[in-house]
Design a protein around this motif. Structure first.
Motif, PDB file in Angstrom:
ATOM      1  N   HIS A 179       0.855  -1.116   0.005  1.00 57.71           N
ATOM      2  CA  HIS A 179       0.116  -0.126   0.098  1.00 57.71           C
ATOM      3  C   HIS A 179       0.709   1.177   0.251  1.00 57.71           C
ATOM      4  O   HIS A 179       0.458   2.349  -0.549  1.00 57.71           O
ATOM      5  N   GLY A 180       2.083   1.194   0.732  1.00 56.13           N
ATOM      6  CA  GLY A 180       2.794   2.456   0.996  1.00 56.13           C
ATOM      7  C   GLY A 180       3.455   3.009  -0.255  1.00 56.13           C
ATOM      8  O   GLY A 180       3.297   4.203  -0.631  1.00 56.13           O
ATOM      9  N   VAL A 181       3.848   1.922  -1.088  1.00 56.06           N
ATOM     10  CA  VAL A 181       4.721   2.693  -2.396  1.00 56.06           C
ATOM     11  C   VAL A 181       3.744   3.060  -3.517  1.00 56.06           C
ATOM     12  O   VAL A 181       3.903   4.092  -3.768  1.00 56.06           O
ATOM     13  N   TRP A 182       2.546   2.609  -3.462  1.00 61.68           N
ATOM     14  CA  TRP A 182       1.522   3.154  -4.208  1.00 61.68           C
ATOM     15  C   TRP A 182       0.934   4.313  -3.830  1.00 61.68           C
ATOM     16  O   TRP A 182       0.829   5.300  -4.445  1.00 61.68           O
ATOM     17  N   SER A 183       0.808   4.393  -2.389  1.00 62.33           N
ATOM     18  CA  SER A 183       0.031   5.710  -1.880  1.00 62.33           C
ATOM     19  C   SER A 183       1.040   6.808  -1.837  1.00 62.33           C
ATOM     20  O   SER A 183       0.825   8.009  -1.893  1.00 62.33           O
ATOM     21  N   MET A 184       2.384   6.680  -1.938  1.00 57.66           N
ATOM     22  CA  MET A 184       3.410   7.505  -1.869  1.00 57.66           C
ATOM     23  C   MET A 184       3.210   8.315  -3.359  1.00 57.66           C
ATOM     24  O   MET A 184       3.508   9.627  -3.415  1.00 57.66           O
ATOM     25  N   PHE A 185       2.894   7.736  -4.556  1.00 56.28           N
ATOM     26  CA  PHE A 185       2.810   8.346  -5.535  1.00 56.28           C
ATOM     27  C   PHE A 185       1.653   8.999  -5.854  1.00 56.28           C
ATOM     28  O   PHE A 185       1.559   9.965  -6.203  1.00 56.28           O
ATOM     29  N   GLN A 186       0.589   8.629  -5.148  1.00 56.33           N
ATOM     30  CA  GLN A 186      -0.627   9.052  -5.241  1.00 56.33           C
ATOM     31  C   GLN A 186      -0.709  10.347  -4.635  1.00 56.33           C
ATOM     32  O   GLN A 186      -1.388  11.191  -5.014  1.00 56.33           O
ATOM     33  N   THR A 187      -0.064  10.456  -3.377  1.00 61.23           N
ATOM     34  CA  THR A 187      -0.198  11.664  -2.765  1.00 61.23           C
ATOM     35  C   THR A 187       0.557  12.745  -3.511  1.00 61.23           C
ATOM     36  O   THR A 187       0.194  13.891  -3.451  1.00 61.23           O
ATOM     37  N   VAL A 188       1.624  12.596  -4.281  1.00 58.12           N
ATOM     38  CA  VAL A 188       2.326  13.599  -5.089  1.00 58.12           C
ATOM     39  C   VAL A 188       1.583  13.587  -6.291  1.00 58.12           C
ATOM     40  O   VAL A 188       2.035  14.461  -7.464  1.00 58.12           O
ATOM     41  N   GLY A 189       0.427  12.959  -6.536  1.00 59.30           N
ATOM     42  CA  GLY A 189      -0.369  13.479  -7.819  1.00 59.30           C
ATOM     43  C   GLY A 189      -0.323  12.559  -9.075  1.00 59.30           C
ATOM     44  O   GLY A 189      -0.569  12.988 -10.098  1.00 59.30           O
ATOM     45  N   TRP A 190       0.515  11.338  -8.918  1.00 60.16           N
ATOM     46  CA  TRP A 190       0.739  10.654  -9.954  1.00 60.16           C
ATOM     47  C   TRP A 190      -0.149   9.653 -10.434  1.00 60.16           C
ATOM     48  O   TRP A 190      -0.025   8.750 -11.464  1.00 60.16           O
ATOM     49  N   ALA A 191      -1.081   9.462  -9.499  1.00 55.18           N
ATOM     50  CA  ALA A 191      -2.134   8.348  -9.852  1.00 55.18           C
ATOM     51  C   ALA A 191      -3.232   8.395 -10.549  1.00 55.18           C
ATOM     52  O   ALA A 191      -4.425   8.791  -9.998  1.00 55.18           O
TER      53      ALA A 191
END
Ligand code: HEM
Length: 231
Positions: A179-191
């Motif tokens: 979850h963490g690695v995916w969420s990291m990208f989502q937070t910076v707007g990449w998802a």
């Protein structure tokens, strides 16, 4: 800026994401270094001697400890804020939302398990290596040189209960990273729609590589302790 990072929910998530990225990089480096202990225990010990208690290793340890601390404190604050924001809703019967993975709802619990494992791990290794050198010692409580990381790995994983504890620990880390690695990208707007499934896939691959890399060392040393000349 500091207000944004400590007051807003997005700012706090950004801090989680940056410290998380730093910790993932450390974990990948640490895992790669540990694989050396399988290929050549002598080479592994040379790296341990190089890292020892030199100023750059101590600076690295201090930055790492700060990273873990900030990541953990912000995780607790964010979870408490979410809990408060849900108010009476938290007592309502929750329906399993499709696509919401178990790990995403249990990140703090997984974090506590990982932290508990880390404390055991620091007692097993760091306190018998770098700490001994900081204190000016030349042998640790087990009679090994503080730079003999391979002997310490062989000693630790000759005990079946440490094999079990470490594998459970790696499993919690696997869940946390999926979850963490995916969420990291989502937070910076990449998802976005295209990248959402790709990032999920990347997170699963990273988490699985980390799990297999760490577990390989534990299992090889458990089944072949003579690898480090300790048998
Ligand atoms: C097979 C698994 C592992 C082995 C054999 C291993 C080995 C070691 C050794 C030998 C040290 C001491 C280095 C020194 O003091 O010079 C160490 C320190 C450390 N390990 Fe591990 N490790 C493993 C897994 C992990 C995992 C999964 C994590 C994190 C989730 C982790 C986090 C740390 C940290 C934070 C330190 C302290 C680093 C420092 O002093 O700068 N280790 N480990």
């Amino acid at each position: 800026m500091s207000c944004f990072l400590s007051n807003s929910s997005l700012g706090k998530k950004l801090v989680m994401s940056v410290t998380g990225a730093f910790l993932v990089l450390f974990i990948l480096f640490h895992m790669s270094m540990n694989i050396t202990a399988i290929i050549s225990p002598e080479a592994y010990n040379m790296i341990c001697a190089l890292l020892g208690a030199n100023w750059y290793a101590l600076a690295g340890t201090a930055v790492l400890a700060l990273g873990v601390l900030v990541h953990f404190i912000y995780a607790v604050i964010l979870t408490l804020n979410n809990y408060k924001a849900r108010g009476s809703q938290r007592y309502a019967v929750t329906v399993q939302e499709p696509g919401v993975a178990w790990a995403s709802k249990n990140m703090l619990v997984l974090g506590f398990i990982i932290l508990g494992g880390l404390l055991i791990h620091l007692f097993n290794f760091w306190s018998k290596m770098q700490l001994v050198e900081i204190m000016g010692g030349h042998v640790n409580s087990l009679g090994y040189s503080p730079a003999d990381g391979a002997a310490l790995i062989a000693y630790t994983f000759s005990k079946w209960y440490y094999v079990v504890i470490y594998l459970v620990w790696f499993f919690a880390l696997w869940f946390h990273l999926t979850h963490g690695v995916w969420s990291m990208f989502q937070t910076v707007g990449w998802a976005n729609d295209t990248w959402y499934p790709r990032l999920k896939c990347i997170a699963n691959i990273v988490a699985t590589i980390v799990f297999l890399g760490f577990a390989a060392v534990v299992l090889v040393y458990f089944f072949c302790p003579c690898i480090a000349g300790v048998c």
